[in-house]
Design a protein around this motif. Sequence first.
Motif, mmCIF file in Angstrom:
data_model
loop_
_atom_site.group_PDB
_atom_site.id
_atom_site.type_symbol
_atom_site.label_atom_id
_atom_site.label_comp_id
_atom_site.label_asym_id
_atom_site.label_seq_id
_atom_site.Cartn_x
_atom_site.Cartn_y
_atom_site.Cartn_z
ATOM 1 N N ASP A 77 28.072 42.876 32.329
ATOM 2 C CA ASP A 77 27.961 41.967 33.472
ATOM 3 C C ASP A 77 29.147 42.034 34.429
ATOM 4 O OD1 ASP A 77 29.933 40.718 32.024
ATOM 5 O OD2 ASP A 77 28.791 38.892 31.629
ATOM 6 N N TYR A 78 30.028 42.986 34.237
ATOM 7 C CA TYR A 78 31.218 43.041 35.087
ATOM 8 C C TYR A 78 31.119 44.037 36.237
ATOM 9 C CZ TYR A 78 32.338 46.685 31.601
ATOM 10 O OH TYR A 78 32.294 47.750 30.743
ATOM 11 N N TRP A 79 30.022 44.733 36.352
ATOM 12 C CA TRP A 79 29.877 45.691 37.453
ATOM 13 C C TRP A 79 29.791 44.948 38.779
ATOM 14 C CZ3 TRP A 79 31.338 49.882 35.414
ATOM 15 C CH2 TRP A 79 30.895 50.311 34.170
ATOM 16 N N THR A 80 30.343 45.537 39.796
ATOM 17 C CA THR A 80 30.267 44.927 41.132
ATOM 18 C C THR A 80 29.524 45.874 42.055
ATOM 19 O OG1 THR A 80 32.487 45.765 41.638
ATOM 20 C CG2 THR A 80 32.330 43.499 40.832
ATOM 21 N N SER A 81 30.243 46.772 42.704
ATOM 22 C CA SER A 81 29.612 47.670 43.672
ATOM 23 C C SER A 81 29.354 49.065 43.105
ATOM 24 C CB SER A 81 30.497 47.784 44.915
ATOM 25 O OG SER A 81 31.759 48.342 44.550
ATOM 26 N N GLU A 82 29.582 49.243 41.804
ATOM 27 C CA GLU A 82 29.388 50.565 41.207
ATOM 28 C C GLU A 82 27.908 50.958 41.239
ATOM 29 O OE1 GLU A 82 33.025 48.698 39.729
ATOM 30 O OE2 GLU A 82 30.956 48.031 39.625
ATOM 31 N N ASP A 83 27.675 52.236 41.456
ATOM 32 C CA ASP A 83 26.304 52.767 41.495
ATOM 33 C C ASP A 83 25.865 53.084 40.071
ATOM 34 O OD1 ASP A 83 23.892 53.951 42.035
ATOM 35 O OD2 ASP A 83 24.748 55.711 43.033
ATOM 36 N N THR A 142 35.602 39.729 31.117
ATOM 37 C CA THR A 142 36.517 39.850 32.241
ATOM 38 C C THR A 142 37.412 41.065 32.023
ATOM 39 O OG1 THR A 142 36.520 37.464 32.500
ATOM 40 C CG2 THR A 142 38.269 38.678 33.598
ATOM 41 N N LEU A 143 37.319 42.015 32.923
ATOM 42 C CA LEU A 143 38.133 43.219 32.856
ATOM 43 C C LEU A 143 38.881 43.398 34.167
ATOM 44 C CD1 LEU A 143 35.602 45.772 31.310
ATOM 45 C CD2 LEU A 143 37.301 44.422 30.122
ATOM 46 N N THR A 144 39.986 44.129 34.089
ATOM 47 C CA THR A 144 40.702 44.466 35.319
ATOM 48 C C THR A 144 39.925 45.550 36.053
ATOM 49 O OG1 THR A 144 41.987 46.243 34.303
ATOM 50 C CG2 THR A 144 42.916 44.002 34.176
ATOM 51 N N ALA A 145 40.239 45.729 37.304
ATOM 52 C CA ALA A 145 39.592 46.785 38.096
ATOM 53 C C ALA A 145 39.835 48.147 37.454
ATOM 54 C CB ALA A 145 40.106 46.761 39.529
ATOM 55 N N GLN A 190 37.783 52.764 34.353
ATOM 56 C CA GLN A 190 37.824 53.626 33.164
ATOM 57 C C GLN A 190 36.466 53.635 32.462
ATOM 58 O OE1 GLN A 190 41.105 51.903 31.006
ATOM 59 N NE2 GLN A 190 42.623 53.210 31.993
ATOM 60 N N ASN A 191 35.847 52.464 32.349
ATOM 61 C CA ASN A 191 34.529 52.382 31.710
ATOM 62 C C ASN A 191 33.473 53.114 32.521
ATOM 63 O OD1 ASN A 191 35.636 50.910 29.641
ATOM 64 N ND2 ASN A 191 34.802 48.955 30.293
#
Length: 76
Positions: free
Chosen positions: A54-60, A3-6, A11-12
């Motif tokens: 597993d924390y990616w959402t809409s990133e390409d 779990t990471l902040t937006a 940054q990652n």
Amino acid sequence: METLTAEEIAQNYSAAGDSVTLVNQLVAIETLTDEQKDTVSRNVQHLEIMVAKDYWTSEDLAPFNAAITAGKAKIA
């Protein structure tokens, strides 16, 4: 699940983007030195780790995967 902040995710993503840029710059060079090959290898490994998160959402992530493929081909 990690779990990471937006902001941490951004940054990652940015750091992985830097790896993409570096791999692509080195892939464009006709003949790499051993040091450059090591740099490609380290950055490809970094990208593989980042793509697996597993924390990616809409990133390409397509540029990450393309750099992994190109980097592996260059140092094979």
